[in-house]
Design a protein around this motif. Structure first.
Motif, PDB file in Angstrom:
ATOM      1  N   SER A  78      -2.804  -7.336  -8.416  1.00 56.54           N
ATOM      2  CA  SER A  78      -4.145  -7.560  -7.747  1.00 56.54           C
ATOM      3  C   SER A  78      -3.671  -6.921  -6.311  1.00 56.54           C
ATOM      4  O   SER A  78      -4.622  -6.615  -5.447  1.00 56.54           O
ATOM      5  N   ASN A  79      -2.412  -7.233  -5.670  1.00 59.10           N
ATOM      6  CA  ASN A  79      -2.175  -6.823  -4.281  1.00 59.10           C
ATOM      7  C   ASN A  79      -1.226  -5.465  -4.223  1.00 59.10           C
ATOM      8  O   ASN A  79      -0.922  -5.366  -3.254  1.00 59.10           O
ATOM      9  N   LEU A  80      -1.464  -4.638  -5.278  1.00 60.84           N
ATOM     10  CA  LEU A  80      -0.809  -3.211  -5.007  1.00 60.84           C
ATOM     11  C   LEU A  80      -2.067  -2.154  -5.103  1.00 60.84           C
ATOM     12  O   LEU A  80      -2.958  -2.344  -5.462  1.00 60.84           O
ATOM     13  N   TYR A  81      -1.947  -1.387  -3.912  1.00 59.38           N
ATOM     14  CA  TYR A  81      -2.751  -0.397  -3.598  1.00 59.38           C
ATOM     15  C   TYR A  81      -2.303   0.923  -3.454  1.00 59.38           C
ATOM     16  O   TYR A  81      -1.128   1.163  -2.805  1.00 59.38           O
ATOM     17  N   PHE A 138       0.974  -1.263   0.104  1.00 61.23           N
ATOM     18  CA  PHE A 138      -0.029   0.070   0.000  1.00 61.23           C
ATOM     19  C   PHE A 138       0.804   1.261  -0.090  1.00 61.23           C
ATOM     20  O   PHE A 138       1.767   1.324   0.652  1.00 61.23           O
ATOM     21  N   GLU A 139       0.635   2.139  -0.946  1.00 62.50           N
ATOM     22  CA  GLU A 139       1.412   3.410  -1.073  1.00 62.50           C
ATOM     23  C   GLU A 139       0.328   4.605  -0.611  1.00 62.50           C
ATOM     24  O   GLU A 139      -0.597   4.867  -1.508  1.00 62.50           O
ATOM     25  N   PRO A 140       0.430   5.060   0.421  1.00 62.93           N
ATOM     26  CA  PRO A 140      -0.724   6.131   0.792  1.00 62.93           C
ATOM     27  C   PRO A 140       0.267   7.399   0.088  1.00 62.93           C
ATOM     28  O   PRO A 140       1.419   7.585   0.123  1.00 62.93           O
ATOM     29  N   GLY A 141      -0.842   8.272  -0.402  1.00 64.57           N
ATOM     30  CA  GLY A 141      -0.145   9.303  -0.949  1.00 64.57           C
ATOM     31  C   GLY A 141       0.529   8.926  -2.089  1.00 64.57           C
ATOM     32  O   GLY A 141       1.620   9.603  -2.623  1.00 64.57           O
ATOM     33  N   CYS A 142       0.059   8.146  -2.990  1.00 63.84           N
ATOM     34  CA  CYS A 142       0.838   7.736  -4.054  1.00 63.84           C
ATOM     35  C   CYS A 142       1.269   8.515  -5.192  1.00 63.84           C
ATOM     36  O   CYS A 142       2.071   8.199  -5.997  1.00 63.84           O
ATOM     37  N   GLY A 143       0.599   9.654  -5.506  1.00 60.22           N
ATOM     38  CA  GLY A 143       0.775  10.355  -6.566  1.00 60.22           C
ATOM     39  C   GLY A 143       0.806   9.519  -7.873  1.00 60.22           C
ATOM     40  O   GLY A 143       0.059   8.897  -8.173  1.00 60.22           O
ATOM     41  N   THR A 144       2.155   9.782  -8.575  1.00 58.17           N
ATOM     42  CA  THR A 144       2.229   8.788  -9.811  1.00 58.17           C
ATOM     43  C   THR A 144       2.550   7.506  -9.594  1.00 58.17           C
ATOM     44  O   THR A 144       3.113   7.016 -10.789  1.00 58.17           O
ATOM     45  N   GLY A 145       2.736   7.261  -8.610  1.00 54.29           N
ATOM     46  CA  GLY A 145       2.790   5.671  -8.206  1.00 54.29           C
ATOM     47  C   GLY A 145       4.459   5.256  -8.137  1.00 54.29           C
ATOM     48  O   GLY A 145       4.577   4.006  -8.376  1.00 54.29           O
TER      49      GLY A 145
END
Length: 173
Positions: free
Chosen positions: A74-77, A42-49
């Motif tokens: 499917s397991n990336l958020y 999980f990337e909070p505040g992911c922006g452009t990832g």
């Protein structure tokens, strides 16, 4: 004082994009968990990832089939308040997958599932104000290209999660 500074205007958002070398170094600290395609990231505040892109790239190094890549994706958020950044993140993640499997024939279900996962797993919202109420989809593999969508609130997922530090300690015991 200039006339411009006397006018009250809305405060602009402070956007920060983590430089690629820093993303790489921080991701190194999360190994081997980050490369495990069955683990949620999980990337909070992911922006452009940037971190999601790094996670997917690392996961693809260990995978050989498009089906395995779907499980990894499917397991990336991620969550961000800016829809333009999320759109860019989706395009980048999809292009990485397509480039990785450019020499392989893809099942007709592959691209629709990629789009579905990217649309549902990268959410536009205000993480600071709404983190407990954010609902993600936990994609559970049933068989082949069949996944079951199970809604899961982020607040509940965080309450029931194990920290990376504890996980690493347990895996070495």
């Amino acid at each position: 004082m200039s006339p411009r500074s006397a006018v009250k205007s809305p405060k602009p958002r402070s956007d920060f994009f983590t430089p690629a070398p820093v993303v790489h170094q921080m991701s190194d600290l999360c190994e081997p968990l980050l490369s495990d395609s069955t683990r949620k990231a999980f990337e909070p505040g992911c922006g452009t990832g940037n971190f999601l892109i790094e996670a997917l790239s690392r996961r693809l190094q260990k995978l050989t089939t498009p089906h395995e890549a779907l499980i990894a994706l499917s397991n990336l958020y991620g969550v961000d308040i800016n829809p333009d950044y999320l759109a860019e993140a989706r395009v980048c993640l999809k292009s990485i997958l397509l480039r990785h499997f450019s020499e392989q024939p893809l099942d007709y279900r592959f691209l629709p599932l990629v789009d579905l996962f990217l649309q549902s797993n990268l959410i536009q919202d205000d993480l600071i104000r709404n983190y407990e109420d954010l609902v993600f989809i936990d994609w559970q593999l049933i068989s082949d290209y069949n996944f079951r969508a199970v809604p899961a609130r982020l607040g509940d997922m965080l309450k029931n999660s194990i920290s990376v530090a504890n996980d690493s300690e347990n895996s070495h015991a």
